[in-house]
Design a protein around this motif. Structure first.
Motif: not given
Length: 395
Positions: A329-355
């Motif tokens: 199950e290691q690939p699932t945990y690695v995948g879940l631990g990365t893909t679930s972070m995509a919204p904040v990983a993408c959104g936070a720097p963009l929000a920072a640029g606007l701010a």
């Protein structure tokens, strides 16, 4: 990693974008695009990865597309940057997404190979030693970067840096091809992607320790200011472009110091402690960015950012391997631990640029500090280290 030091996300790439007259939101898009590529695809590739008996051929077949884009970036710097800076900026963002997107697809396969090849209590030192060697060579290379940026007129100077990155990426492919993959004992039966993804909500409900993902989301938000450190310092103290090379040197110095200590710490005390130390360094970097009285003092921001980079390299993926109940199950945990972070990983720097455009850089640094403090509290009080909590796969 040596190659990436010639195209540093924290120093060289923002400086190149600033040369192209990119707005702050576009500069913020650099870490956003890169983290989206690294994070988003992993879970969608994890089911396919689990069904492969051997992962290395899959990695070798596709990883070439992590390497070729640096040649395209060099071409854009030499040919398009002066004549069509908007086009060069578009090429920059597109190539960074290609590099990291392919890396995100391959991440579960690569970490599965690591999980089968390296014992649990050696993984911290394995990553730390690799990172330390890369940081040491990259540290020496940063002086070359500083020299090139200081003596060769832009944008040719950036093109030369990207060529150096391309050469290192070619050498890394040769090293990867020499890896001997341990045989997998079992492979999961192939399942449709829809069926595979339908299992995820039950997994999140079953494993309470995946509260780590919430802490990690705040940690990512704490790093949203990193893409603006160089741009802020160059503007605030009217520093020459070569200062970006100095900042790269300091960043790599922090990585060296972090790798020397954090790999050993991870193997003896667990990866949670290392992640806490790295996030504390990020909070310190943001606080220092808010109050640094001089350009020399601001340099410590990059040292602390380097320590955080070392902590991420040593422990952020390794801890996911240890959260997995079984090796399969290691690939699932690695995948879940990365893909679930995509919204904040993408959104936070963009929000920072606007701010940054609306309120200034200090507002970004302050918000990042607050996010880091929340993440630290969650890691300390809500997440257990799997190695010290009776986990069935940790021995």
């Amino acid at each position: 990693m040596v190659g990436l030091s010639f195209a540093s996300q924290a120093t060289i790439l923002p400086a190149f974008a600033a040369y192209l007259d990119a707005p702050n939101v576009a500069i913020g898009a650099i870490p956003a695009v890169m983290t989206l590529g690294w994070f988003l695809p992993s879970l969608f590739a994890a089911g396919h990865t689990e069904a492969l008996r051997r992962k290395l051929p899959f990695v070798l077949r596709h990883t070439v597309w992590e390497r070729v884009p640096f040649l395209v970036l060099a071409l854009a710097a030499f040919v398009a940057a002066e004549r069509a800076p908007g086009l060069a900026l578009g090429v920059l963002l597109a190539m960074l997404f290609l590099v990291t997107g392919v890396g995100g697809v391959l991440m579960p396969a690569w970490m599965d190979i690591v999980g089968r090849a390296i014992p649990v209590t050696l993984r911290g030192r394995f990553f730390a030693l690799a990172n330390l060697a890369a940081s040491a060579v990259g540290f020496a290379g940063s002086f070359l970067t500083s020299h090139v940026l200081g003596t060769v007129p832009a944008p040719r100077s950036y093109g030369i840096c990207f060529l150096y990155a391309s050469a290192c990426m070619a050498l890394s492919y040769v090293a990867l091809a020499l890896v001997r993959e341990p045989a997998a004992s079992t492979a999961a039966p192939p399942v449709a992607l829809r069926t595979y993804l339908a299992r995820v909500p039950a997994l999140l409900r079953r494993d309470a320790n995946l509260r780590f993902l919430l802490a990690r989301a705040f940690a990512i938000a704490a790093m949203m200011a990193s893409g603006f450190y160089t741009v802020y310092a160059l503007a605030a103290w009217d520093a020459p472009p070569s200062q970006a090379g100095v900042f790269t040197t300091l960043l790599l110095a922090g990585q060296v110091a972090g790798n020397v200590t954090l790999g050993w710490l991870a193997d003896r005390m667990g990866h949670r402690v290392v992640i806490i130390a790295g996030l504390a360094a990020t909070v310190g970097a943001n606080l220092l960015a808010l109050g640094a009285p001089s350009l020399a003092a601001f340099g410590a921001v990059f040292v602390l950012a380097g320590i955080q980079g070392a902590a991420i390299s040593v422990s952020n993926l390794n801890v996911l391997l240890e959260f997995a109940p079984t090796p399969r199950e290691q690939p699932t945990y690695v995948g879940l631990g990365t893909t679930s972070m995509a919204p904040v990983a993408c959104g936070a720097p963009l929000a920072a640029g606007l701010a940054a455009d609306a309120f200034g850089f200090t507002a970004v640094f302050a918000a990042a500090t607050a996010a880091g403090a929340i993440g630290l509290a969650l890691l300390v009080f809500a997440v257990r280290d799997p190695r010290h909590s009776g986990h069935p796969d940790i021995n």
